[in-house]
Structures are given as structure tokens and as C-alpha cells.
Design an enzyme around this catalytic site. Sequence first.
Site, PDB file in Angstrom:
ATOM      1  N   LYS A  55       4.103  15.956   2.010  1.00 19.25           N
ATOM      2  CA  LYS A  55       3.122  15.783   2.684  1.00 19.25           C
ATOM      3  C   LYS A  55       3.874  16.081   4.655  1.00 19.25           C
ATOM      4  CE  LYS A  55       0.012  13.428   0.378  1.00 19.25           C
ATOM      5  NZ  LYS A  55      -1.451  12.749   0.009  1.00 19.25           N
ATOM      6  N   ALA A  71       1.390  10.462   4.279  1.00 14.90           N
ATOM      7  CA  ALA A  71       0.465   8.813   3.294  1.00 14.90           C
ATOM      8  C   ALA A  71       0.209   9.847   1.770  1.00 14.90           C
ATOM      9  CB  ALA A  71      -0.464   8.044   3.965  1.00 14.90           C
ATOM     10  N   ASP A  72       0.179   8.428   0.989  1.00 18.68           N
ATOM     11  CA  ASP A  72      -0.365   8.942  -0.210  1.00 18.68           C
ATOM     12  C   ASP A  72      -1.142   7.310  -0.892  1.00 18.68           C
ATOM     13  OD1 ASP A  72      -0.954  11.014  -2.459  1.00 18.68           O
ATOM     14  OD2 ASP A  72       0.684   9.857  -3.759  1.00 18.68           O
ATOM     15  N   THR A  73      -1.596   7.138  -1.819  1.00 21.19           N
ATOM     16  CA  THR A  73      -2.060   5.912  -2.295  1.00 21.19           C
ATOM     17  C   THR A  73      -2.358   6.523  -4.339  1.00 21.19           C
ATOM     18  OG1 THR A  73      -3.993   6.715  -1.554  1.00 21.19           O
ATOM     19  CG2 THR A  73      -2.968   4.909  -0.610  1.00 21.19           C
TER      20      THR A  73
END
Length: 74
Positions: A55, A71-73
Site C-alpha cells: 500500500k 497499514a494493514d490489520t
Amino acid sequence: GEPVLPGRLILASASPQRRAILAQVGFPFTVEPTGVEELTAGDPKAVAVENARRKALAVSPPGVDALVLGADTV
């Protein structure tokens, strides 16, 4: 004191939660959502790190003084 950021901050995410966190802290930023394909299989930590990296790289402007937050979760 007020945080010092190089150039500008770009949030590489369409997440309303991430926007709210940055706004609450008082960081000025712009939002540039990405259309990158995200990984879904593998070690959760590695998947989240790789998705965040993808990203950030997708919206990193070449030659521009900017800090990009991906960011990623999982």
C-alpha cells in the site's frame, strides 16, 4: 511540542478508523487509498507487513518529500 514531519504525511488507506486516529492526534495528512491486491494466506504477521508495504509503495510519490503510512490489520 508539535511533531515535525518531513514534507507531508500520506495515508495509504481508505480506513475511516485510521483517518480518525491521525486526525485525533493532530497530524495534517492526505488520504490516498490504493487498489493494490492484498495477500490473504500465510503467516498473519508477514501478511500484514507485506500488505502495508504494498500500500505504501503504491502511493509513494517519486521525488516528493513525503512520509507514507501504509497499514494493514489481519
